[in-house]
Scaffold this active site. Sequence first.
Site, PDB file in Angstrom:
ATOM      1  CD  GLU A 143      -2.788  -1.125  -0.036  1.00  0.00           C
ATOM      2  OE1 GLU A 143      -3.133  -0.043  -0.537  1.00  0.00           O
ATOM      3  OE2 GLU A 143      -3.088  -2.214  -0.540  1.00  0.00           O
ATOM      4  CG  HIS A 151      -5.993  -5.873  -8.303  1.00  0.00           C
ATOM      5  ND1 HIS A 151      -7.157  -5.199  -8.599  1.00  0.00           N
ATOM      6  CD2 HIS A 151      -5.402  -5.191  -7.306  1.00  0.00           C
ATOM      7  CE1 HIS A 151      -7.270  -4.157  -7.795  1.00  0.00           C
ATOM      8  NE2 HIS A 151      -6.225  -4.128  -6.997  1.00  0.00           N
TER       9      HIS A 151
END
Length: 845
Positions: free
Chosen positions: A399, A491
């Site tokens: 992140e 993703h």
Amino acid sequence: MNLRLSIIAAAIAALPALHADAQTRGVLPESLMAAPVEPMNATAKANLENRMAARRAAAGLDDEHGYKITVQHPGEAGTRITRAQHTFKGLRIFGSDSVIVSDDSGEILSESASNRRQGLSSSRAAVAAGQGMPDVTAAVTPEEVINSVVKRVAPVGVHRWKPEAELLIYPVMKTVRTAAAANKAEFALNALDLEDVVDRYELAYLVKTRMANGSKLVYRDSIVNAKTGAVIAEWDALQTVIGQGKSQYNGTVPINTTLSGSTYQMLDTSRGTGGKYGGMAITNANHSSANAPNPGSIYTNSTNTWGDGQQYIPGGSTTNANGQTAAVNALWGLMNTYDTMKNVVGWRSLDGNNTATYIAVHVDNNYDNAFFDPSCKCMYIGDGSSFKNLGSIDVIGHEMGHGVTDATSNLVYSGESGGLNESNSDIQGEATEAYARAGGTGTTIPSTGNDWVMGAEISKTGTPLRYMYKPSKDGSSPNAWSSTIKNIDVHYSSGPNNRMFYFLANGSSATTTSDYYSQYLTQSPKNMTGIGTDKAFRIWFKANTTKFTSSTNYADARNKVLQAAEELYGVGSKEATAVKRAYAAINVGTDVPESGGGTGVSIATQPASITVAPGATASFSVSASGGTSPYSYKWFKNGTQVSGATAATYSFTAQSTDNGAVIKATVTDSSSTPVTVTSGNATLTVSSTGGGSAERVTNGGFESGTTGWSGTTGAIGSFSGQTAYEGTRFAYLGGNGATATETLTQSVTIPSTATAADLSFALHIDTAESGTTVYDKLVVTAKGSSGTTTTLATYSNANAAAGYQVRNFSLLGFKGQTVTLSFAMTEDTSAQTSFVIDKVSLVTR
């Protein structure tokens, strides 16, 4: 339930790095990013924009084209990186931008551009031909566009952030084959066989909506025609996955907290400045709704022992020991992400300018997500339901990696660029995990310690979210590039680049049934050789922060990663060859043999910056490896070649006027087609006041053999079974497996005017002994001219650890004295212990 997407979509940025500058002084490798840069004032900004405008004619552009500076971050020492959007008639051209490297005087050193503006012209001829942009006046208002997008995307949604609509020029792209690939079968296409070209231009609005729809966050970027209100393109924009604390995944770990009165806070002011809390902070969201999370207050405790190391019990307290564990997970991950970036590549926090961020834990109830929010430059973590707490170190590193991309290349979160955005975060997560598992110190990323899968720890079944080495093991991600990869979720489209990075670091297998095999590696050897995680990460980081633009795709990434490898390690170097092969392994570019291109000349030891007094000798050295010897050398002072300076070392008598001189060298090999590589810059400081920093140790990296050292000098060199911390040589004390005593000493003088004297060295200890009983020892001492000997540290077989650890000590108490530094090893009768020393440095100020 397919939760994989939202978790690893987390877009946190790659954090800065070290606790305190004293920990890295004198031991950081070359080619690091510089300290945070001061923001450009209006004059400097206008100056750079004017310099860029002066380059328009050479690019075939008229004065309707311009540049708009957006963000800045540090470059390598003496440079800064500026990102500028391309404009036409004052409007931004979406996906068309430049990365500009400039020096301290504002001179442009290089430009990397995504050029989607060539067809823009308001000339009558261009408009008549159906090209250009004849009219930049919108027919619908921003309010009308925003309302239409909101009604379609989330009609009952609640805005988390005020929606925006930016009027811009949107190049509608199409993919075409290169001339060489015109007749290729579709299945045989390589990424370099295709190119994206502008099909047409549309006047459009970029509408950014950041809403909550029930329990779901809806972050959407929409491109809407400004004449008709029709949607041209759209994509999801949510990017998701020294006290003591008991963490859930790492045991008892050291965490930096702040004591305020009698209360401890989870606030680390040694990492980052400014921001919302003045340092890196962990806050308690206390189950506030995920669709409108409130970060809450910083965690506090009456003692400096936190957490119980257990999964959060639903419905329980978020502030007792069990509730604190999520916060320990977060702070440990945040600290290590920051330290990885700062210690290894010199990057501070997410933006490179050391702006502090924060993580809020206990978001919502049983929330199966973790995400980075660019609006606050912060991260939110849920407690999990199908998953465990989502604060594992690789997820947090992932992140934070989104945060770095957000501050630099800003890769559009759609298509191939979106896949690269996600891949960068996976790479950051794995690098952070490897660094932390090795102790979280030092200036290199070890090639062991991480698992090369994402999120295994947070999985209740043990099944990872992603497999770096073979993406297809998740059932959805491709192993290689194809012409359709831009149409799948980011993703999944990250998979091939993840595999590229794994191969670049670790190599591949020639066994066709292996998970590490690639059918696209057809040259010799079919099992390509990796270059280690540290070098692979440095190359990737340099490309993402200094070369990638917002619209970089796989083909462009391959070319720019190769440029980064050549700049760091040399054209034709084994590192550059490994980049070619790693991308070829995922069908981006064609394969090349390792022989011939894998042993190119590269800089092994960079010239070091030094401080000397007027009239003293200033000496700079460089060494090279690979290619064909012998090498020839040229030295440059302030950009001008120095006549007669043709050896590996350049020395001269320094004068006051030499203060600030920039020194560099070029090295050329003797191959049939000679290859030349250029060293990094070294700065000479000439000072008669004792101010500034000065290195007092001679040949601390042992690259000049035994020069400067006394004692058991046969321990200095390159030996099998051990590797250097930097360069190729080191001091190898012990490792005999028999009774032995070995000592290395060097005398240095610490000026009486010194205000700091910082000793550091890199030490690697491995042993064949077992248990914690001390059998073999290394004693480090400092003996002053007054005769007083101080034992700085004693290490033993019980301190063995993987990789080097950097040790730091202050010798300021010896100022005004000549100090003898001593490294004395004693080994008993059996079972070897090796004490490997490198990069010894004593810097005074």
